[in-house]
Design a protein around this motif. Structure first.
Motif, PDB file in Angstrom:
ATOM      1  N   ARG A  25       0.507  -1.049   0.204  1.00  0.00           N
ATOM      2  CA  ARG A  25       0.278   0.300   0.241  1.00  0.00           C
ATOM      3  C   ARG A  25       1.176   1.003   0.169  1.00  0.00           C
ATOM      4  O   ARG A  25       0.692   2.405  -0.372  1.00  0.00           O
ATOM      5  N   GLN A  47       0.027  -0.791 -10.416  1.00  0.00           N
ATOM      6  CA  GLN A  47       1.294  -0.129 -10.155  1.00  0.00           C
ATOM      7  C   GLN A  47       1.995   0.872 -10.739  1.00  0.00           C
ATOM      8  O   GLN A  47       1.924   1.100 -12.409  1.00  0.00           O
ATOM      9  N   SER A  76       2.276   2.451  -5.380  1.00  0.00           N
ATOM     10  CA  SER A  76       1.101   2.681  -5.763  1.00  0.00           C
ATOM     11  C   SER A  76       0.342   3.219  -7.230  1.00  0.00           C
ATOM     12  O   SER A  76       0.712   4.708  -7.029  1.00  0.00           O
ATOM     13  N   GLY A  81      -3.689   0.527  -3.168  1.00  0.00           N
ATOM     14  CA  GLY A  81      -2.203   0.119  -2.772  1.00  0.00           C
ATOM     15  C   GLY A  81      -2.813  -0.973  -4.430  1.00  0.00           C
ATOM     16  O   GLY A  81      -3.369  -1.056  -4.918  1.00  0.00           O
ATOM     17  N   TRP A  82      -1.769  -1.790  -3.846  1.00  0.00           N
ATOM     18  CA  TRP A  82      -2.115  -3.021  -5.001  1.00  0.00           C
ATOM     19  C   TRP A  82      -1.286  -4.427  -4.468  1.00  0.00           C
ATOM     20  O   TRP A  82       0.003  -4.446  -3.889  1.00  0.00           O
TER      21      TRP A  82
END
Length: 274
Positions: A25, A47, A76, A81-82
């Motif tokens: 995150r 991202q 991110s 986030g990712w």
């Protein structure tokens, strides 16, 4: 999204291929490079990262492609986030797959695109990484790895562009890089490195950045981190690794390791030996 997580594994296939299952995150990866390729599939979120001189955004289900030794970053591009799965085959491992599959002319591939959206390749990469992480069936694991890398190469690999040569600078720069790779822990000065390769300090810095994407001192950090990873894999203690790789202390080592790999060296070692 839950707290940040990063799980590394070292699979036996191809002499040891590193895989990662991560969820971030707030992580901000510094400019860094890997000895091998970065091949990642975004599972959720998005991202943002730098590669090949520009910034890119990889949305959910897309594939991130970073060539070996290519400088890149990561953070991110979405509020939550990712998360992603990734594998890091080395040049030698990719060349082995290419040769065994009869792609002799291709050799180690070059990926010109930083982000590709290819549902079929994404599915096969996910399947191979999941198998490496969870399956004990060696035949299945190796089959999926070979198949996914072959498919990725056949659909997205290009011929690596030849860099323009400038007099005798290229071999001198390669010599400087080789020294930093092979003598990563050496506390060499810029003047000493420049003298070693018969270039002026200012010219060495300028051309090294142009060729490798990082100034010599920053590249030295990457070489030290690669050495550190190999020593951690062998079970050496963090403090011993930090000092053996030329870092001032364990804190200095941990800070650089976390910024480049998204995980502390202690956690990295624990994951690999779990």
């Amino acid at each position: 999204m839950s707290k940040e997580q990063a799980h590394y594994r070292l699979a036996d296939e191809l002499g040891g291929i590193e895989i990662l299952n991560a969820r971030y995150r707030h992580q901000q990866f510094s400019r860094h490079s890997h000895e091998g390729y970065t091949i990642g599939v975004i599972a959720s979120g998005a991202q943002r990262f730098f590669r090949t001189g520009s910034n890119h955004v990889a949305p959910q289900d897309s594939i991130i492609l970073v060539n070996a030794d290519e400088v890149h970053t990561g953070c991110s591009a979405s509020v939550g986030g990712w998360s992603y799965q990734a594998m890091y085959p080395t040049v030698e491992q990719f060349s082995q797959v290419s040769e065994e599959l009869g792609c002799h002319k291709l050799g180690a591939p070059y990926f010109s695109q930083a982000v590709v959206e290819d549902a079929l390749v994404a599915r096969t990469l996910r399947a191979s990484i999941n198998a490496l992480e969870h399956s004990s069936n060696r035949l299945q694991r190796e089959t999926l790895v070979y198949s996914s890398l072959q498919l990725l190469m056949s659909r997205h690999a290009k011929t690596r562009p030849q860099p323009a040569r400038r007099g005798h600078a290229r071999p001198n720069l390669a010599m400087a890089k080789q020294f930093l790779d092979e003598q990563a822990s050496e506390n060499i000065s810029l003047s000493e490195l420049a003298k070693l390769v018969n270039l002026s300090p200012s010219y060495l810095v300028k051309q090294f950045v142009k060729c490798y994407g990082l100034p010599p001192h920053a590249y030295q950090i990457q070489a030290r981190l690669r050495l550190a990873k190999s020593l951690l894999r062998k079970g050496q203690q963090q403090l011993d690794v930090a000092l053996a790789c030329g870092f001032h202390d364990q804190s200095h080592f941990s800070r650089h390791f976390k910024r480049a790999l998204g995980i502390s060296p202690g956690r990295y070692a624990k994951e690999l030996h779990a």
